[in-house]
Motif scaffolding. Structure first.
Motif: not given
Length: 135
Positions: A58-61, A103-115
């Motif tokens: 659910f959360y991965k989606k 991490m690979k479970d999420f696929g190709n997602i947009v990454r943040e510039d800063a946390i």
């Protein structure tokens, strides 16, 4: 710029992200949209091992959906995005719950510039969660 607000439950992640959106004109994206809040609450209460994997799916989606929104916004000049929870929170919580999350479970997602990682004392966290169990 894409900034992720991360941290433990009760650290006021949502409030900080919303304030950035309101006060600075940033585009706010919450991981769980309001129309999914009831489903999210149900999934958070699940405790047995088999259902933890359902919760993780659910959360991965939700992370993938947020990533799609971020990708569209990234193409608009001078747009800053603030995200309330994202892949690091989902990954950390589910690993803590015993799910083999990667991490690979999420696929190709947009990454943040800063946390920006917020902290909170245990007693404050418990107090806030008791007042607002959905936080």
């Amino acid at each position: 710029m894409i900034v992720l607000i991360a941290g433990p439950p009760g650290a006021n992640k949502t409030r900080v992200a919303e304030l950035l959106g309101q006060e600075e004109g940033w585009c706010y994206i919450g991981l769980i949209s309001h129309n999914l809040e009831d489903e999210a609450m149900r999934m958070r209460r699940i405790s047995d091992k088999r259902r933890m994997h359902d919760r993780y799916r659910f959360y991965k989606k939700q992370v993938r959906t947020a990533s799609e929104k971020i990708a569209k916004l990234r193409n608009i000049p001078k747009i800053n995005v603030v995200i309330d929870e994202y892949w690091p929170d989902v990954l950390a919580v589910h690993r803590w719950l015993g799910v083999q999350a990667e991490m690979k479970d999420f696929g190709n997602i947009v990454r943040e510039d800063a946390i920006v990682h917020l902290t909170v004392s245990h007693s404050t966290s418990v107090s806030r969660l008791n007042r607002h169990p959905h936080a």
